[in-house]
Design an enzyme around this catalytic site. Structure first.
Site, mmCIF file in Angstrom:
data_model
loop_
_atom_site.group_PDB
_atom_site.id
_atom_site.type_symbol
_atom_site.label_atom_id
_atom_site.label_comp_id
_atom_site.label_asym_id
_atom_site.label_seq_id
_atom_site.Cartn_x
_atom_site.Cartn_y
_atom_site.Cartn_z
ATOM 1 N N ALA A 180 0.820 -1.212 0.000
ATOM 2 C CA ALA A 180 0.000 0.000 0.000
ATOM 3 C C ALA A 180 0.852 1.260 0.000
ATOM 4 O O ALA A 180 0.426 2.307 -0.499
ATOM 5 C CB ALA A 180 -0.910 -0.007 1.227
ATOM 6 N N LYS A 213 4.854 9.467 -0.299
ATOM 7 C CA LYS A 213 4.581 10.415 0.773
ATOM 8 C C LYS A 213 3.082 10.554 1.028
ATOM 9 O O LYS A 213 2.652 10.737 2.161
ATOM 10 C CB LYS A 213 5.186 11.775 0.435
ATOM 11 C CG LYS A 213 6.708 11.801 0.451
ATOM 12 C CD LYS A 213 7.243 13.186 0.154
ATOM 13 C CE LYS A 213 8.767 13.218 0.233
ATOM 14 N NZ LYS A 213 9.319 14.560 -0.065
ATOM 15 N N ASP A 257 10.152 -7.114 15.971
ATOM 16 C CA ASP A 257 9.379 -7.904 15.005
ATOM 17 C C ASP A 257 10.265 -8.951 14.336
ATOM 18 O O ASP A 257 10.246 -9.110 13.118
ATOM 19 C CB ASP A 257 8.726 -6.998 13.961
ATOM 20 C CG ASP A 257 7.598 -7.702 13.194
ATOM 21 O OD1 ASP A 257 7.076 -8.713 13.708
ATOM 22 O OD2 ASP A 257 7.252 -7.256 12.086
ATOM 23 N N ASP A 296 29.688 -9.037 20.592
ATOM 24 C CA ASP A 296 28.911 -7.797 20.601
ATOM 25 C C ASP A 296 28.962 -7.032 19.278
ATOM 26 O O ASP A 296 28.351 -5.972 19.137
ATOM 27 C CB ASP A 296 29.356 -6.878 21.740
ATOM 28 C CG ASP A 296 30.790 -6.369 21.573
ATOM 29 O OD1 ASP A 296 31.489 -6.811 20.625
ATOM 30 O OD2 ASP A 296 31.214 -5.535 22.396
#
Length: 580
Positions: A152, A175, A264, A457
């Site tokens: 979309a 935009k 996520d 790390d």
């Protein structure tokens, strides 16, 4: 394992109302349906069917969660609006700060009369200096190929850089299609990705905007999603699962060390670099990631139901929500279906809140006890008892399948011979390694980097470098002196440790890095009007506002004829000469 997530009834009812909108969606079969690895492809299609509908709700989760912000974290409306409006300027401002530091240091060194070589060593040149929001036509830099995806908000394209011929991906975002909430997340992703420098995190190259769109230019990963790779494999072992989850955890540790939480992690956001069976993985999509504070909990409900941690549903969580997601991913890798399933999204979330899962004997009897214990530690309901990312990498099951720690002597010798004694040479070599190197070149070095990175790390400390050099230099004092020189030379952002790109810059064979073809391409990138010279304005188009002090220092280093610009011959001499 059976304790329930603490939440008030009103929030629970609201979640139920949201998730009950989709009551008839099919889901992956649970253990009672005896899912074997050979059935995984059909399971995957069922997961994808549910996943497609779930992902359409991600914006709803973000919007809904604002209602449940913790009181101490809830900004006033005017403050929130001001924060959203300032997102674009954050990127520009961070760029200005970087270059302001450069200008200040150059001015300071000029006043004290230090030599050019010493000055170059003190100026900070982070890889993020090349990633800034640019105006203008992106088509003048890239040839657009096929569309890789469409949603979309815009499209993802496979593109070719016109000067170097390197293949990249461009995420185009309209935009007009994004609301303020999404715009805020977009710029958050830009700011986070530009500062992440790790072998297992997707690399952001450039940012563009024109009147209608934003464009994120990233590396092109052609190997497909984690699930797709597993479907194609004829056999699957614990050692392969350990290799994959190790790479995901290495990326997670690097993020957590920099106070970044992904929020996520899921197989769809884990992509192989290429189709090679030995290809490495990269974590993508940092649109829901954010900086976190150890003193404050997060409250936005973000994530994907199969992989979301129970405390996220309770609107009070920390970075260990990523560890829960890793546990779910590993569970799926080893048996082919998720630990928490249901006939509807609401049922899935209710089971996540309960946190109860099992290892069905028919599917798990062939899996080691250590693997099941590791998953249990990753899926502990109480985040305080759940492993951290660093602790997870030290688990006995992962250690059992750990790669060799023997460092390649040739790589260490390349680092010892590295020299870049001027401001411009440091900047250009950093640009070449971060913006112009192929994935194959970098992949050859990342295993050596990770062998040296003992604490996992994503950075190399002085102590870690020293342990590596003692393998080839038995004299401790000489090894310490060698490491001090190396750190002074290649730590170009002055962080006190070596980042991945800094390591690659020094570890790659210099003749290979500074090949004739690559030097010519770099000159063309900087010589934007094609007149055969690099001006201050052209250099700033790539590196940002340098100021007169830095530019004058660059000219004194390599403008041999004093004409106020850099010719191709001067450019080549500056890069090729070992001593300048």
């Amino acid at each position: 394992m059976g304790s329930k997530c603490c939440r008030d009834d009103n929030i629970q009812k609201k979640d139920e109302m949201e998730t009950a909108q989709n009551p008839d969606v099919s889901i992956p079969p649970g253990p009672e349906q005896k899912a074997s690895l050979s059935q995984q492809e059909s399971k995957k299609s069922q997961v994808e069917e549910q996943q497609a509908k779930i992902e359409s709700k991600q914006i709803e989760y973000a919007m809904e969660s604002e209602i449940h912000q913790e009181q101490e974290q809830k900004p006033a409306a005017a403050s929130l609006i001001q924060e959203q409006q300032s997102k674009v300027s954050e990127i520009v401002q961070s760029q200005k700060m970087t270059n302001e530091q450069i200008k200040n240091e150059v001015q300071s060194k000029s006043q004290t009369g230090n030599c050019a070589g010493s000055m170059a060593k003190k100026i900070k040149l982070g890889v993020d200096i090349f990633v800034k929001l640019k105006e203008g036509s992106i088509g003048s830099h890239y040839n657009f190929g096929k569309v890789l995806g469409q949603g979309a908000f815009g499209k993802v394209w496979k593109v070719t850089h016109k000067t170097t011929g390197l293949i990249r991906a461009i995420k185009q975002i309209k935009k007009s299609s994004i609301i303020k909430e999404e715009e805020s997340r977009l710029f958050s992703e830009m700011n986070i990705l530009k500062n992440l420098d790790h072998p297992h995190i997707v690399k952001l190259f450039e940012l563009f905007q024109d009147e209608n769109n934003y464009y994120l230019v990233t590396e092109y990963l052609s190997g497909g999603e984690l699930f797709d790779r597993i479907k194609k494999m004829s056999s699957f072992s614990e050692s392969i699962a350990a290799d994959y989850i190790r790479q995901i955890l290495l990326a997670t540790v690097h993020c957590h060390e920099q106070k970044i939480v992904h929020r996520d992690l899921k197989p769809e956001n884990i992509i192989f670099i290429n189709e090679d069976p030995q290809s490495q993985l990269k974590v993508i999509d940092f649109g829901t990631s954010r900086k976190f504070d150890n003193q404050k909990v997060m409250s936005k409900r973000l994530g994907t139901p199969y992989y979301i941690a129970p405390e996220v549903l309770g609107h009070s969580y920390n970075e260990k929500c990523d560890i829960w997601s890793c546990g779910v991913i590993l569970y799926i890798l080893l048996c082919g279906y998720p630990p928490f399933v249901g006939k509807t999204e609401n049922q899935i979330l209710e089971r996540v809140k309960m946190g109860k899962f099992s290892f069905d004997p028919e599917d798990w009897d062939s899996i080691s006890k250590e693997a099941k214990e590791f998953i249990t530690k990753l899926l502990r309901m109480d985040p305080n008892k759940r492993l951290s990312a660093k602790q997870a990498l030290e688990d006995p099951w992962l250690v059992k399948y750990a790669p060799s720690t023997q460092v390649n002597r040739k790589v260490l010798d390349n680092i010892r011979q590295f020299q870049a004694q001027t401001v411009l040479k440091q900047a250009l070599m950093s640009y070449m390694i971060t913006q112009m190197s192929t994935q194959k070149e970098i992949q050859e070095l990342q295993k050596e980097f990770q062998r040296l990175d003992i604490n996992n790390d994503g950075f190399l400390s002085k102590e870690e470098f020293l342990k590596g050099y003692i393998q080839i230099q038995n004299d401790l004092k000489l090894a310490e002196e060698e490491v001090e020189k190396i750190l002074e030379m290649i730590d170009i952002n002055r962080s006190g440790q070596i980042d991945f790109s800094e390591f690659c810059m020094a570890a790659m064979n210099q003749e290979k890095l500074l090949s004739v073809q690559r030097v010519e391409q770099a000159f063309k990138i900087f010589d934007q009007n094609g007149d055969g010279f690099i001006s201050k304005k052209e250099l700033e188009a790539v590196m940002g506002d340098l100021g007169d002090d830095v530019w004058n220092q660059i000219l004194s280093d390599c403008d041999n004829n004093g004409d106020g610009q850099i010719s191709y011959e001067e450019f080549v001499k500056m890069l090729k000469n070992k001593k300048l």
